[in-house]
Motif scaffolding. Structure first.
Motif, PDB file in Angstrom:
ATOM      1  N   LEU A   1      -2.768 -16.634 -10.868  1.00 38.81           N
ATOM      2  CA  LEU A   1      -2.321 -16.813  -9.625  1.00 38.81           C
ATOM      3  C   LEU A   1      -0.840 -17.043  -9.698  1.00 38.81           C
ATOM      4  CD1 LEU A   1      -2.643 -17.649  -6.639  1.00 38.81           C
ATOM      5  CD2 LEU A   1      -3.374 -19.948  -7.455  1.00 38.81           C
ATOM      6  N   LEU A   2      -0.275 -17.989 -10.403  1.00 39.69           N
ATOM      7  CA  LEU A   2       1.068 -18.267 -10.668  1.00 39.69           C
ATOM      8  C   LEU A   2       1.727 -16.668 -10.853  1.00 39.69           C
ATOM      9  CD1 LEU A   2       0.785 -21.304 -12.977  1.00 39.69           C
ATOM     10  CD2 LEU A   2       1.258 -21.130 -10.632  1.00 39.69           C
ATOM     11  N   ALA A   3       1.179 -15.807 -11.849  1.00 41.57           N
ATOM     12  CA  ALA A   3       1.988 -14.614 -11.855  1.00 41.57           C
ATOM     13  C   ALA A   3       2.003 -13.749 -10.829  1.00 41.57           C
ATOM     14  CB  ALA A   3       0.906 -13.661 -12.919  1.00 41.57           C
ATOM     15  N   GLU A   4       0.940 -13.583  -9.842  1.00 39.15           N
ATOM     16  CA  GLU A   4       1.052 -13.027  -8.578  1.00 39.15           C
ATOM     17  C   GLU A   4       1.838 -13.818  -7.656  1.00 39.15           C
ATOM     18  OE1 GLU A   4      -0.359 -10.265  -7.579  1.00 39.15           O
ATOM     19  OE2 GLU A   4      -1.032 -10.150  -9.796  1.00 39.15           O
ATOM     20  N   ARG A   5       2.043 -14.930  -7.733  1.00 38.12           N
ATOM     21  CA  ARG A   5       3.065 -15.707  -6.926  1.00 38.12           C
ATOM     22  C   ARG A   5       4.624 -15.396  -7.300  1.00 38.12           C
ATOM     23  NH1 ARG A   5       2.426 -21.877  -7.053  1.00 38.12           N
ATOM     24  NH2 ARG A   5      -0.025 -21.457  -6.864  1.00 38.12           N
ATOM     25  N   LYS A   6       4.799 -15.225  -8.413  1.00 32.31           N
ATOM     26  CA  LYS A   6       5.897 -14.738  -8.969  1.00 32.31           C
ATOM     27  C   LYS A   6       6.353 -13.495  -8.658  1.00 32.31           C
ATOM     28  CE  LYS A   6       9.292 -15.514 -12.253  1.00 32.31           C
ATOM     29  NZ  LYS A   6      10.412 -14.693 -11.865  1.00 32.31           N
ATOM     30  N   ALA A   7       5.452 -12.729  -8.771  1.00 29.53           N
ATOM     31  CA  ALA A   7       5.613 -11.167  -8.425  1.00 29.53           C
ATOM     32  C   ALA A   7       6.168 -10.916  -7.015  1.00 29.53           C
ATOM     33  CB  ALA A   7       4.366 -10.316  -8.599  1.00 29.53           C
ATOM     34  N   ILE A   8       5.384 -11.743  -6.118  1.00 31.53           N
ATOM     35  CA  ILE A   8       5.723 -11.599  -4.706  1.00 31.53           C
ATOM     36  C   ILE A   8       7.311 -12.208  -4.486  1.00 31.53           C
ATOM     37  CG2 ILE A   8       5.369 -12.722  -2.412  1.00 31.53           C
ATOM     38  CD1 ILE A   8       2.217 -12.443  -3.213  1.00 31.53           C
TER      39      ILE A   8
ATOM     40  N   GLN B   1      13.022 -21.128  -0.795  1.00 28.22           N
ATOM     41  CA  GLN B   1      13.637 -20.901  -1.996  1.00 28.22           C
ATOM     42  C   GLN B   1      12.241 -21.064  -2.941  1.00 28.22           C
ATOM     43  OE1 GLN B   1      16.142 -24.132  -2.071  1.00 28.22           O
ATOM     44  NE2 GLN B   1      17.899 -22.882  -1.921  1.00 28.22           N
ATOM     45  N   GLY B   2      11.032 -21.899  -2.815  1.00 27.55           N
ATOM     46  CA  GLY B   2      10.057 -21.981  -3.344  1.00 27.55           C
ATOM     47  C   GLY B   2       9.114 -20.841  -3.379  1.00 27.55           C
ATOM     48  N   VAL B   3       9.184 -19.991  -2.100  1.00 32.81           N
ATOM     49  CA  VAL B   3       8.329 -18.507  -2.185  1.00 32.81           C
ATOM     50  C   VAL B   3       9.187 -17.657  -3.041  1.00 32.81           C
ATOM     51  CG1 VAL B   3       8.051 -16.694  -0.775  1.00 32.81           C
ATOM     52  CG2 VAL B   3       7.552 -19.140   0.208  1.00 32.81           C
ATOM     53  N   GLU B   4      10.593 -17.580  -3.066  1.00 32.61           N
ATOM     54  CA  GLU B   4      11.224 -16.598  -3.640  1.00 32.61           C
ATOM     55  C   GLU B   4      11.287 -16.948  -5.163  1.00 32.61           C
ATOM     56  OE1 GLU B   4      14.992 -14.641  -2.138  1.00 32.61           O
ATOM     57  OE2 GLU B   4      15.835 -15.309  -4.394  1.00 32.61           O
ATOM     58  N   ALA B   5      11.233 -18.237  -5.606  1.00 29.30           N
ATOM     59  CA  ALA B   5      10.967 -18.622  -6.918  1.00 29.30           C
ATOM     60  C   ALA B   5       9.406 -18.294  -7.426  1.00 29.30           C
ATOM     61  CB  ALA B   5      11.387 -20.222  -7.260  1.00 29.30           C
ATOM     62  N   GLY B   6       8.568 -18.343  -6.543  1.00 25.39           N
ATOM     63  CA  GLY B   6       7.213 -18.223  -6.887  1.00 25.39           C
ATOM     64  C   GLY B   6       6.540 -19.468  -7.189  1.00 25.39           C
ATOM     65  N   THR B   7       7.285 -20.772  -6.867  1.00 29.51           N
ATOM     66  CA  THR B   7       6.596 -21.828  -7.254  1.00 29.51           C
ATOM     67  C   THR B   7       5.774 -22.332  -5.895  1.00 29.51           C
ATOM     68  OG1 THR B   7       8.438 -22.958  -6.549  1.00 29.51           O
ATOM     69  CG2 THR B   7       8.148 -22.208  -8.768  1.00 29.51           C
ATOM     70  N   LEU B   8       5.617 -21.806  -4.927  1.00 30.46           N
ATOM     71  CA  LEU B   8       5.103 -22.210  -3.647  1.00 30.46           C
ATOM     72  C   LEU B   8       4.243 -21.200  -3.016  1.00 30.46           C
ATOM     73  CD1 LEU B   8       5.400 -24.737  -1.540  1.00 30.46           C
ATOM     74  CD2 LEU B   8       6.814 -23.120   0.020  1.00 30.46           C
ATOM     75  N   ASP B   9       2.875 -21.869  -2.479  1.00 28.93           N
ATOM     76  CA  ASP B   9       1.984 -20.932  -2.002  1.00 28.93           C
ATOM     77  C   ASP B   9       2.503 -20.709  -0.716  1.00 28.93           C
ATOM     78  OD1 ASP B   9      -0.014 -19.993  -3.910  1.00 28.93           O
ATOM     79  OD2 ASP B   9      -1.233 -22.031  -3.403  1.00 28.93           O
ATOM     80  N   ALA B  10       2.796 -19.341  -0.276  1.00 26.73           N
ATOM     81  CA  ALA B  10       3.427 -19.063   1.130  1.00 26.73           C
ATOM     82  C   ALA B  10       1.980 -18.913   2.217  1.00 26.73           C
ATOM     83  CB  ALA B  10       4.245 -17.791   1.154  1.00 26.73           C
TER      84      ALA B  10
ATOM     85  N   ILE C   1      10.962  -4.660   5.799  1.00 27.35           N
ATOM     86  CA  ILE C   1       9.990  -4.083   5.008  1.00 27.35           C
ATOM     87  C   ILE C   1       8.683  -4.579   5.466  1.00 27.35           C
ATOM     88  CG2 ILE C   1      11.333  -4.117   2.887  1.00 27.35           C
ATOM     89  CD1 ILE C   1       9.801  -6.363   2.020  1.00 27.35           C
ATOM     90  N   HIS C   2       7.677  -3.550   5.121  1.00 29.28           N
ATOM     91  CA  HIS C   2       6.151  -3.706   5.342  1.00 29.28           C
ATOM     92  C   HIS C   2       5.662  -5.081   4.698  1.00 29.28           C
ATOM     93  CE1 HIS C   2       1.888  -3.075   6.310  1.00 29.28           C
ATOM     94  NE2 HIS C   2       2.403  -2.582   7.466  1.00 29.28           N
ATOM     95  N   PRO C   3       4.961  -5.835   5.251  1.00 34.71           N
ATOM     96  CA  PRO C   3       4.376  -7.002   4.557  1.00 34.71           C
ATOM     97  C   PRO C   3       3.581  -6.635   3.281  1.00 34.71           C
ATOM     98  CG  PRO C   3       4.173  -7.391   6.917  1.00 34.71           C
ATOM     99  CD  PRO C   3       4.605  -6.063   6.969  1.00 34.71           C
ATOM    100  N   ALA C   4       2.865  -5.692   3.300  1.00 37.99           N
ATOM    101  CA  ALA C   4       2.103  -5.235   2.160  1.00 37.99           C
ATOM    102  C   ALA C   4       2.894  -5.010   1.228  1.00 37.99           C
ATOM    103  CB  ALA C   4       1.361  -3.642   2.645  1.00 37.99           C
ATOM    104  N   ASP C   5       4.182  -4.379   1.087  1.00 33.73           N
ATOM    105  CA  ASP C   5       4.989  -4.252   0.053  1.00 33.73           C
ATOM    106  C   ASP C   5       5.445  -5.412  -0.594  1.00 33.73           C
ATOM    107  OD1 ASP C   5       5.060  -1.363   0.738  1.00 33.73           O
ATOM    108  OD2 ASP C   5       7.021  -2.036   2.110  1.00 33.73           O
ATOM    109  N   LEU C   6       5.041  -6.531  -0.147  1.00 28.81           N
ATOM    110  CA  LEU C   6       5.246  -7.912  -0.820  1.00 28.81           C
ATOM    111  C   LEU C   6       4.152  -7.892  -1.968  1.00 28.81           C
ATOM    112  CD1 LEU C   6       6.624 -10.366   1.926  1.00 28.81           C
ATOM    113  CD2 LEU C   6       8.113  -9.014   0.093  1.00 28.81           C
ATOM    114  N   LEU C   7       2.884  -7.533  -1.190  1.00 37.85           N
ATOM    115  CA  LEU C   7       1.575  -7.767  -2.030  1.00 37.85           C
ATOM    116  C   LEU C   7       1.265  -6.868  -3.215  1.00 37.85           C
ATOM    117  CD1 LEU C   7      -0.276  -9.217   0.815  1.00 37.85           C
ATOM    118  CD2 LEU C   7       1.094 -10.522  -0.701  1.00 37.85           C
ATOM    119  N   ARG C   8       1.985  -5.794  -3.061  1.00 38.66           N
ATOM    120  CA  ARG C   8       1.744  -4.360  -4.230  1.00 38.66           C
ATOM    121  C   ARG C   8       2.177  -4.826  -5.379  1.00 38.66           C
ATOM    122  NH1 ARG C   8       2.376   0.787  -0.307  1.00 38.66           N
ATOM    123  NH2 ARG C   8       1.377  -0.303   1.204  1.00 38.66           N
TER     124      ARG C   8
END
Length: 78
Positions: free
Chosen positions: A11-18, A48-57, A71-78
């Motif tokens: 979960l932390l890795a996915e948040r960071k990737a987004i 800042q939390g979303v971009e840093a990957g430390t916050l559940d958006a 951008i398309h929202p799906a591009d954030l989740l790929r």
């Protein structure tokens, strides 16, 4: 049913990737964090939390950020 890991490392890795995808696109557009969070009507700390990957958006937050970035929202989740 597949076995899921007991820890939250995935979960932390996915948040960071987004957050990384958001940052890369923002920098590609040569924009500041402030220009994005103001246009998206998202709080500074939240953005800042979303971009840093430390916050559940929340999905609404991701939708707003994606729209501002054009951008398309799906591009954030790929």
């Amino acid at each position: 049913m597949p076995h899921l890991p007991d820890d939250n490392a995935w979960l932390l890795a996915e948040r960071k990737a987004i957050g990384d995808r958001i940052r890369v696109e923002r920098l590609r557009q040569n924009r500041t964090q402030e220009s994005i969070f103001l246009a998206a009507r998202v709080g500074r700390t939240t953005y800042q939390g979303v971009e840093a990957g430390t916050l559940d958006a929340r999905i609404g937050t991701l939708l707003r950020i994606a729209r501002v970035l054009g951008i398309h929202p799906a591009d954030l989740l790929r």
